[in-house]
Design a protein around this motif. Structure first.
Motif, mmCIF file in Angstrom:
data_model
loop_
_atom_site.group_PDB
_atom_site.id
_atom_site.type_symbol
_atom_site.label_atom_id
_atom_site.label_comp_id
_atom_site.label_asym_id
_atom_site.label_seq_id
_atom_site.Cartn_x
_atom_site.Cartn_y
_atom_site.Cartn_z
ATOM 1 N N TRP A 184 41.471 14.402 -17.697
ATOM 2 C CA TRP A 184 42.541 15.151 -17.043
ATOM 3 C C TRP A 184 41.993 16.342 -16.263
ATOM 4 C CZ3 TRP A 184 46.477 12.492 -16.053
ATOM 5 C CH2 TRP A 184 46.927 11.520 -16.943
ATOM 6 N N TYR A 194 39.192 16.003 -14.489
ATOM 7 C CA TYR A 194 38.797 15.249 -13.291
ATOM 8 C C TYR A 194 40.008 15.026 -12.387
ATOM 9 C CZ TYR A 194 36.813 11.001 -10.943
ATOM 10 O OH TYR A 194 36.363 10.044 -10.059
ATOM 11 N N ILE A 195 41.100 14.585 -12.974
ATOM 12 C CA ILE A 195 42.328 14.341 -12.219
ATOM 13 C C ILE A 195 42.978 15.660 -11.796
ATOM 14 C CG2 ILE A 195 44.668 13.390 -12.401
ATOM 15 C CD1 ILE A 195 43.417 11.282 -14.355
ATOM 16 N N ARG A 235 44.251 17.177 -8.093
ATOM 17 C CA ARG A 235 45.619 17.630 -7.835
ATOM 18 C C ARG A 235 45.637 19.096 -7.398
ATOM 19 N NH1 ARG A 235 48.792 14.762 -12.967
ATOM 20 N NH2 ARG A 235 48.606 12.605 -12.172
ATOM 21 N N ALA A 282 44.217 8.284 -12.355
ATOM 22 C CA ALA A 282 43.096 8.645 -11.488
ATOM 23 C C ALA A 282 43.175 7.901 -10.159
ATOM 24 C CB ALA A 282 41.775 8.344 -12.187
ATOM 25 N N GLU A 341 45.273 9.342 -7.563
ATOM 26 C CA GLU A 341 44.706 10.475 -6.839
ATOM 27 C C GLU A 341 43.544 10.060 -5.949
ATOM 28 O OE1 GLU A 341 46.107 13.396 -6.875
ATOM 29 O OE2 GLU A 341 47.586 12.744 -8.376
ATOM 30 N N TYR A 369 37.391 5.348 -11.305
ATOM 31 C CA TYR A 369 37.423 5.599 -12.749
ATOM 32 C C TYR A 369 37.108 4.299 -13.484
ATOM 33 C CZ TYR A 369 39.235 7.592 -17.152
ATOM 34 O OH TYR A 369 39.381 8.075 -18.424
#
Length: 242
Positions: free
Chosen positions: A13, A15-16, A20, A82, A85, A89
């Protein structure tokens, strides 16, 4: 304006959430005035530090009492987020100790390459399934992102190099009340937890900007008060003598 982001390299999260946040920042009118600093946070400081590590599916099953199928489904859900976005992954990853990579991120900060190295570590871990404990994989990612290989190996060989910087970040996170990551702090005034939607970050940045750049409010006064302008100064009307 400064945004500090606490994160861990093995945190999906984070990474994501980084992706964002960057979308939210791009939509912010004053993005060019924002300084972004990435700070260290270890989700599991006791994770294995030797080459190898533990498969993420095994770690999830053991930590949360999941079956292998449930762990696989959980990872697939994150993979789908992922992909939403635009991030690569793989669910076939190995979890491990991230302290050395955090130390290298502080070296990268000193060298002005922190963002590039963080991105390289994220790609290696999440897109390429390179174990975070893989020394050669870590060296390859860091040098590809612009760090000097000799210096990278020197830092990895010296367990004290940048260790206090990592610990200081973690102490600050605790002092600010962060119990998980990603954790975003704007001007040490606003805290945002988790991989929020991009719009949430844009709004938070706008709110913080308005706080530090208040709009002048002109108060109403008596009409016709004299003033000066580029054209000169008003001359008061003369009263008629006696």
């Amino acid at each position: 304006m400064r945004v500090e982001i606490w994160s861990d390299i093995v945190c999906p999260w984070c990474y994501i959430g980084k992706a964002r946040f960057e979308r939210g920042l791009a939509a912010f009118a004053n993005a060019a005035e924002v300084e972004v600093v990435h700070r260290s946070f270890e989700l599991d400081a006791n994770a294995p530090s030797s080459d190898g590590g533990v498969a993420v599916s095994e770690m999830l099953a053991a930590k949360y009492g999941m079956s292998p199928a449930q762990a696989k489904n959980a990872e697939q859900g994150v993979a789908d987020a992922a992909a939403g976005e635009g991030l690569d992954y793989t669910t076939d990853r190995v979890n491990g100790n991230t302290f050395d990579q955090h130390r290298l991120l502080h070296l990268a900060k000193r060298e002005g390459r922190q963002l590039e190295v963080l991105d390289a570590f994220y790609r290696a871990n999440f897109a390429q399934a390179v174990p975070v404990n893989d020394v050669e994989g870590t060296v390859a990612a860091a040098t590809k992102a612009g760090l000097d290989e000799t210096r990278v190996r020197e830092v990895l060989a010296d367990s004290n190099a940048f260790a206090e910087e990592v610990r200081a970040d973690e102490r600050e996170a605790a002092a600010l009340g962060a119990s998980g990551v990603p954790f975003f702090v704007i001007d040490r005034k606003y805290g945002i937890s988790g991989a929020q939607p991009a719009e949430t970050f844009t709004q938070a940045l706008a709110t913080a900007w308005a706080d530090s750049h208040p709009t002048l409010v002109t108060l109403d006064g008596a009409p016709g008060a004299p003033e000066c302008s580029d054209d000169g100064c008003e001359v008061p009307a003369q009263k008629n003598a006696g």
